[in-house]
Design a protein around this motif. Structure first.
Motif, PDB file in Angstrom:
ATOM      1  N   HIS A  70       0.827  -1.212   0.000  1.00 56.74           N
ATOM      2  CA  HIS A  70       0.000   0.000   0.000  1.00 56.74           C
ATOM      3  C   HIS A  70       0.862   1.263   0.000  1.00 56.74           C
ATOM      4  O   HIS A  70       0.643   2.151  -0.813  1.00 56.74           O
ATOM      5  CB  HIS A  70      -0.956  -0.001   1.203  1.00 56.74           C
ATOM      6  CG  HIS A  70      -1.759   1.241   1.311  1.00 56.74           C
ATOM      7  ND1 HIS A  70      -2.677   1.626   0.357  1.00 56.74           N
ATOM      8  CD2 HIS A  70      -1.781   2.215   2.258  1.00 56.74           C
ATOM      9  CE1 HIS A  70      -3.222   2.784   0.712  1.00 56.74           C
ATOM     10  NE2 HIS A  70      -2.701   3.157   1.858  1.00 56.74           N
ATOM     11  N   SER A  79      -1.391  -3.290   5.578  1.00 54.01           N
ATOM     12  CA  SER A  79      -2.352  -2.875   4.563  1.00 54.01           C
ATOM     13  C   SER A  79      -1.830  -3.280   3.191  1.00 54.01           C
ATOM     14  O   SER A  79      -0.626  -3.408   2.995  1.00 54.01           O
ATOM     15  CB  SER A  79      -2.549  -1.351   4.593  1.00 54.01           C
ATOM     16  OG  SER A  79      -3.009  -0.935   5.853  1.00 54.01           O
ATOM     17  N   ASP A  81      -2.838  -2.909  -1.293  1.00 55.58           N
ATOM     18  CA  ASP A  81      -3.690  -2.500  -2.399  1.00 55.58           C
ATOM     19  C   ASP A  81      -4.068  -3.754  -3.177  1.00 55.58           C
ATOM     20  O   ASP A  81      -3.274  -4.704  -3.241  1.00 55.58           O
ATOM     21  CB  ASP A  81      -2.956  -1.532  -3.324  1.00 55.58           C
ATOM     22  CG  ASP A  81      -2.715  -0.164  -2.701  1.00 55.58           C
ATOM     23  OD1 ASP A  81      -3.340   0.142  -1.669  1.00 55.58           O
ATOM     24  OD2 ASP A  81      -1.899   0.590  -3.257  1.00 55.58           O
ATOM     25  N   THR A 115      -6.278  -4.545   6.282  1.00 56.12           N
ATOM     26  CA  THR A 115      -7.119  -3.693   5.450  1.00 56.12           C
ATOM     27  C   THR A 115      -6.599  -3.699   4.021  1.00 56.12           C
ATOM     28  O   THR A 115      -5.392  -3.618   3.796  1.00 56.12           O
ATOM     29  CB  THR A 115      -7.117  -2.235   5.971  1.00 56.12           C
ATOM     30  OG1 THR A 115      -7.405  -2.244   7.375  1.00 56.12           O
ATOM     31  CG2 THR A 115      -8.154  -1.388   5.261  1.00 56.12           C
ATOM     32  N   TYR A 117      -7.083  -1.871   0.116  1.00 60.19           N
ATOM     33  CA  TYR A 117      -7.488  -0.626  -0.517  1.00 60.19           C
ATOM     34  C   TYR A 117      -7.527  -0.796  -2.030  1.00 60.19           C
ATOM     35  O   TYR A 117      -6.746  -1.562  -2.594  1.00 60.19           O
ATOM     36  CB  TYR A 117      -6.492   0.497  -0.186  1.00 60.19           C
ATOM     37  CG  TYR A 117      -6.465   0.822   1.277  1.00 60.19           C
ATOM     38  CD1 TYR A 117      -7.348   1.758   1.811  1.00 60.19           C
ATOM     39  CD2 TYR A 117      -5.577   0.182   2.139  1.00 60.19           C
ATOM     40  CE1 TYR A 117      -7.345   2.049   3.166  1.00 60.19           C
ATOM     41  CE2 TYR A 117      -5.567   0.465   3.491  1.00 60.19           C
ATOM     42  CZ  TYR A 117      -6.452   1.392   3.994  1.00 60.19           C
ATOM     43  OH  TYR A 117      -6.461   1.669   5.330  1.00 60.19           O
ATOM     44  N   TRP A 157     -10.954   6.246  -3.665  1.00 58.41           N
ATOM     45  CA  TRP A 157     -10.289   5.232  -2.847  1.00 58.41           C
ATOM     46  C   TRP A 157     -11.332   4.533  -1.990  1.00 58.41           C
ATOM     47  O   TRP A 157     -12.186   5.185  -1.378  1.00 58.41           O
ATOM     48  CB  TRP A 157      -9.199   5.854  -1.978  1.00 58.41           C
ATOM     49  CG  TRP A 157      -7.955   6.063  -2.785  1.00 58.41           C
ATOM     50  CD1 TRP A 157      -7.593   7.193  -3.471  1.00 58.41           C
ATOM     51  CD2 TRP A 157      -6.943   5.092  -3.049  1.00 58.41           C
ATOM     52  NE1 TRP A 157      -6.406   6.985  -4.132  1.00 58.41           N
ATOM     53  CE2 TRP A 157      -5.986   5.695  -3.892  1.00 58.41           C
ATOM     54  CE3 TRP A 157      -6.739   3.771  -2.662  1.00 58.41           C
ATOM     55  CZ2 TRP A 157      -4.853   5.034  -4.348  1.00 58.41           C
ATOM     56  CZ3 TRP A 157      -5.605   3.105  -3.109  1.00 58.41           C
ATOM     57  CH2 TRP A 157      -4.687   3.740  -3.946  1.00 58.41           C
ATOM     58  N   GLU A 159     -11.910   1.080   0.817  1.00 62.45           N
ATOM     59  CA  GLU A 159     -11.193   0.216   1.751  1.00 62.45           C
ATOM     60  C   GLU A 159     -12.113  -0.885   2.253  1.00 62.45           C
ATOM     61  O   GLU A 159     -13.340  -0.739   2.252  1.00 62.45           O
ATOM     62  CB  GLU A 159     -10.649   1.000   2.933  1.00 62.45           C
ATOM     63  CG  GLU A 159     -11.717   1.526   3.864  1.00 62.45           C
ATOM     64  CD  GLU A 159     -11.161   2.326   5.042  1.00 62.45           C
ATOM     65  OE1 GLU A 159      -9.935   2.527   5.135  1.00 62.45           O
ATOM     66  OE2 GLU A 159     -11.981   2.752   5.870  1.00 62.45           O
TER      67      GLU A 159
END
Length: 166
Positions: A70, A79, A81, A115, A117, A157, A159
């Motif tokens: 991320h 985190s 992506d 998390t 994203y 964006w 999440e």
């Protein structure tokens, strides 16, 4: 139909799916199609830390999905992506949905990421809808953050939490 982890040998087929997104759309902000060597190195780098999956039918790769870092700072290590690309001739067949379901399952099972994203260039109702169907929530919009094909582009964006925070 089958889904499996991507292999470096898949790089050329994966790049053939990605290239039209570079040359014909604002979905990716790349403006030049990467060379096969650069793209293979990119895939290798992703696979060293994150899952990268392909969706095949009759031996042909029709789509791929992957997670990636991320941000650079150490505190962001929990985190990731996520991205999915489907051969444009095979849209609306559930390929993106199948890839994302498996990708999120793997990330959850690995137990390292909390998390995920997704950054989506706007407008892109199909991608926003796919993400929201998986429970992604809007975080915000970067206005005029990209410039491609002589126009300014916003990026939304989203999440999704995939593990409980301790």
């Amino acid at each position: 139909m089958s889904m499996r982890k991507a292999a470096l040998a898949d790089s050329a087929e994966i790049l053939s799916i990605y290239a039209p997104y570079v040359t014909d759309t604002c979905i990716t902000f790349e403006t030049e199609v990467p060379t096969i060597d650069a793209f293979t190195a990119r895939i290798k780098n992703i696979m060293s830390n994150y899952p990268c999956l392909v969706y095949e039918e009759n031996g042909k790769i029709l789509g791929y999905a992957y997670a990636s870092k991320h941000r650079e700072r150490a505190a962001y290590q929990y985190s990731a992506d996520v991205s999915v690309y489907v051969d444009q001739a095979y849209h609306r067949r559930g390929i993106g949905k199948a890839l994302y379901a498996k990708l999120l399952e793997i990330l959850t099972e690995q137990g390292r990421i909390y998390t995920v994203y997704a950054g989506i260039a706007l407008p892109n109702e199909k991608s926003v809808g796919l993400h929201k169907a998986f429970g992604f929530k809007e975080v915000g919009i970067y206005h005029n953050v990209g410039y491609k094909f002589n126009k300014w582009i916003d990026v939304i964006w989203l999440e999704k939490s995939i593990r409980a925070y301790n």
